[in-house]
Design a protein around this motif. Sequence first.
Motif, PDB file in Angstrom:
ATOM      1  N   TYR A   1       0.827  -1.210   0.000  1.00 12.97           N
ATOM      2  CA  TYR A   1       0.000   0.000   0.000  1.00 12.97           C
ATOM      3  C   TYR A   1       0.862   1.261   0.000  1.00 12.97           C
ATOM      4  O   TYR A   1       0.596   2.215  -0.740  1.00 12.97           O
ATOM      5  N   ILE A   2       1.906   1.275   0.837  1.00 10.01           N
ATOM      6  CA  ILE A   2       2.776   2.451   0.909  1.00 10.01           C
ATOM      7  C   ILE A   2       3.462   2.690  -0.430  1.00 10.01           C
ATOM      8  O   ILE A   2       3.520   3.822  -0.931  1.00 10.01           O
ATOM      9  N   ALA A   3       3.978   1.592  -1.015  1.00 14.45           N
ATOM     10  CA  ALA A   3       4.686   1.734  -2.291  1.00 14.45           C
ATOM     11  C   ALA A   3       3.743   2.181  -3.399  1.00 14.45           C
ATOM     12  O   ALA A   3       4.073   3.072  -4.189  1.00 14.45           O
ATOM     13  N   SER A   4       2.550   1.558  -3.485  1.00 13.67           N
ATOM     14  CA  SER A   4       1.599   1.937  -4.539  1.00 13.67           C
ATOM     15  C   SER A   4       1.113   3.373  -4.353  1.00 13.67           C
ATOM     16  O   SER A   4       0.954   4.116  -5.318  1.00 13.67           O
ATOM     17  N   ASP A   5       0.886   3.770  -3.086  1.00 15.20           N
ATOM     18  CA  ASP A   5       0.460   5.148  -2.823  1.00 15.20           C
ATOM     19  C   ASP A   5       1.555   6.134  -3.210  1.00 15.20           C
ATOM     20  O   ASP A   5       1.296   7.205  -3.766  1.00 15.20           O
ATOM     21  N   SER A   6       2.807   5.758  -2.935  1.00 14.99           N
ATOM     22  CA  SER A   6       3.933   6.624  -3.295  1.00 14.99           C
ATOM     23  C   SER A   6       4.033   6.790  -4.800  1.00 14.99           C
ATOM     24  O   SER A   6       4.206   7.902  -5.313  1.00 14.99           O
TER      25      SER A   6
ATOM     26  N   PHE B   1      11.387   4.714   0.178  1.00 21.74           N
ATOM     27  CA  PHE B   1      10.945   4.737  -1.219  1.00 21.74           C
ATOM     28  C   PHE B   1       9.749   5.655  -1.388  1.00 21.74           C
ATOM     29  O   PHE B   1       9.667   6.434  -2.344  1.00 21.74           O
ATOM     30  N   SER B   2       8.797   5.558  -0.449  1.00 22.58           N
ATOM     31  CA  SER B   2       7.587   6.376  -0.557  1.00 22.58           C
ATOM     32  C   SER B   2       7.896   7.856  -0.399  1.00 22.58           C
ATOM     33  O   SER B   2       7.162   8.710  -0.895  1.00 22.58           O
ATOM     34  N   ALA B   3       8.996   8.166   0.304  1.00 20.60           N
ATOM     35  CA  ALA B   3       9.398   9.572   0.470  1.00 20.60           C
ATOM     36  C   ALA B   3      10.143  10.096  -0.746  1.00 20.60           C
ATOM     37  O   ALA B   3      10.520  11.257  -0.792  1.00 20.60           O
ATOM     38  N   GLY B   4      10.370   9.202  -1.723  1.00 22.28           N
ATOM     39  CA  GLY B   4      11.029   9.624  -2.964  1.00 22.28           C
ATOM     40  C   GLY B   4      12.500   9.313  -3.027  1.00 22.28           C
ATOM     41  O   GLY B   4      13.164   9.645  -4.010  1.00 22.28           O
ATOM     42  N   ASP B   5      13.060   8.649  -2.001  1.00 26.70           N
ATOM     43  CA  ASP B   5      14.483   8.313  -1.986  1.00 26.70           C
ATOM     44  C   ASP B   5      14.685   6.965  -2.679  1.00 26.70           C
ATOM     45  O   ASP B   5      14.880   5.928  -2.040  1.00 26.70           O
ATOM     46  N   LEU B   6      14.650   6.974  -4.026  1.00 26.93           N
ATOM     47  CA  LEU B   6      14.760   5.737  -4.785  1.00 26.93           C
ATOM     48  C   LEU B   6      16.201   5.252  -4.906  1.00 26.93           C
ATOM     49  O   LEU B   6      16.451   4.160  -5.425  1.00 26.93           O
ATOM     50  N   ASP B   7      17.176   6.034  -4.456  1.00 28.50           N
ATOM     51  CA  ASP B   7      18.568   5.587  -4.445  1.00 28.50           C
ATOM     52  C   ASP B   7      18.870   4.722  -3.225  1.00 28.50           C
ATOM     53  O   ASP B   7      19.913   4.064  -3.167  1.00 28.50           O
ATOM     54  N   TYR B   8      17.985   4.727  -2.246  1.00 27.82           N
ATOM     55  CA  TYR B   8      18.185   3.940  -1.036  1.00 27.82           C
ATOM     56  C   TYR B   8      18.053   2.444  -1.345  1.00 27.82           C
ATOM     57  O   TYR B   8      17.241   2.040  -2.170  1.00 27.82           O
ATOM     58  N   ARG B   9      18.884   1.627  -0.712  1.00 29.72           N
ATOM     59  CA  ARG B   9      18.813   0.184  -0.878  1.00 29.72           C
ATOM     60  C   ARG B   9      18.734  -0.478   0.489  1.00 29.72           C
ATOM     61  O   ARG B   9      19.372  -0.033   1.452  1.00 29.72           O
ATOM     62  N   ILE B  10      17.941  -1.540   0.557  1.00 27.57           N
ATOM     63  CA  ILE B  10      17.735  -2.258   1.818  1.00 27.57           C
ATOM     64  C   ILE B  10      18.837  -3.300   1.968  1.00 27.57           C
ATOM     65  O   ILE B  10      18.903  -4.263   1.202  1.00 27.57           O
TER      66      ILE B  10
END
Length: 565
Positions: A33-38, A299-308
Amino acid sequence: MKIEPFSLKWRIIIFYFLFGFMPLLTISYISYYIASDSIGQMTGRQMNQLMERISQQTGSSFQKVRGDMFQLSQNPIIQLSFLQFSYGQRMETLKDRLAVYRTNSGTLDVVALFTPEGETVLSSPFDIENLNNILTKEEIREAFKTNFSIKQHLTGDKKQIIFFKRVYDYEDEAVAIGVLVFIMPVSVFTDFIEHVDVAEGMVKQVHTIEGELIYEQKDPLAVRDYDVYREYKTLFKELGWKIKLKIPERALLKDILVLRNTSLLFSIFIATIAFIAAVFFVQRILTPVRQIIRGTKRFSAGDLDYRINMNYGKEMRMLADSFDNMAESLQKRQSELVQANKLASLGLMSAGIAHEIKNPLAAIKTSIQVLKRRVRTEASQQLSDCILEEVDRLTKIVTDLLNFSRPGPANIVEYDIKKILTYCLQLMNKDMNDKNVRLIDNTQSCRVMVDPAQMQQIALNLLLNALSAVSKDKGVIEISTDIDEEGRCTLEIKDNGKGIPEDKLDKVFDPFFSMTAGGTGLGLSVVFTLLKHNNIDHEIHSAEDQGTCFRLIFRGIESGEDSNS
């Protein structure tokens, strides 16, 4: 009656179900849900920006037409034509000039002049019967009452916009003497919308304020029908139009849906393992799950460079990799959307520039050819040849600009890629021999779904880039085809040339970017557009002084051997 207590087995099952399996499913759903909402929010912002650009572009086209009309109405020749008409004088020269103006504009169906009473002074083309079918004298007289007005003919197959502008007396600007009329097709204001391509299955529509449909285009390459769409709107105030882009929700959230299914499978798999040792496993699983939730929030905050960075268990690492792959895929989709916006804007600008340059170039070339036949000195002949060579070079640049801005529609058929490559190599044989380049041809028969002519243009551009990158007498170009693990045909074009620096790799498809002296920088931009039209995926690997490899991945293929069996 005494109720027997639950056995240890059922206690473990209940404990696992309440504190293991259920939280895991809940966390997977929350993450989804968080990812799809983002993605929905990010896509919404980007689409709103795109709709704003569409509104600006259509508004700019309207203002250009309006400005041209005001400028033409103030031309003394146009103003004096009404006096000539009243005296019954011949106006052949003005008629020719009006025809040239309409031809040069490239967008006008009709340019006409009328008296305040609705009498036709002059028109181009001169088809009074057709003109009377479009306009009545009453409409002309009504339009004469205002300085500038618009009428829309939106019925029938030929939809047109009619612009009216009062013409004032040459000597007394307070006295209106007639009406200037521009008639142009609706497509002038919908061409930019037609080139917008965001996702498969997209529907583009233009409506009037009252809801009447003016224009509609559906994706011809859509492989399925969609039920749920996300709709984005903008208003074209000048003409009172509503522009809509409807994008299938499944196309926008494709990666998220895959992630949801993957998460579900992993949840079931982990649930099976957790069933064996639920008491010991519950606490251990919470830590990596929290880490995944933190990652999805990033990811939802827009930080797509972050890796888990996951260090707990194979399954959790695979789940984290799925989220990381999702983030990488979103970055790629975001970059493609930015590139599409950039190419759409530059394509519109390039088309206008190329159109304005092409006609003068043709006139220059014709004039030089005539002069060349008349001069007799050798020096004059050489000078004429030099000028013609430069005109041809400019003509090629203009042609590249037009190909970049308005590539033809793709005629997708099943075709053997080896035939295309063989033909391209024949065309380049002399250039390769002149440069003494060694060619390694490892291609095999492989049938793919492409437009043969556009695929030939793609291959030829990539081969020419490889040839320009390698050194004379030392160059090596290798071409190979293969079938990957998913059964798709792949084509690789490698060279041992100077390569591309890492900081410039993401710019190779940008218009006017070139690393070759004398290059126009449009070849790979055209390649990028044609790859999208032919549904061909691409990869590029390069390092400075280590050569470059372009890899094309085709969809819907079968090998030559299979097709013959």
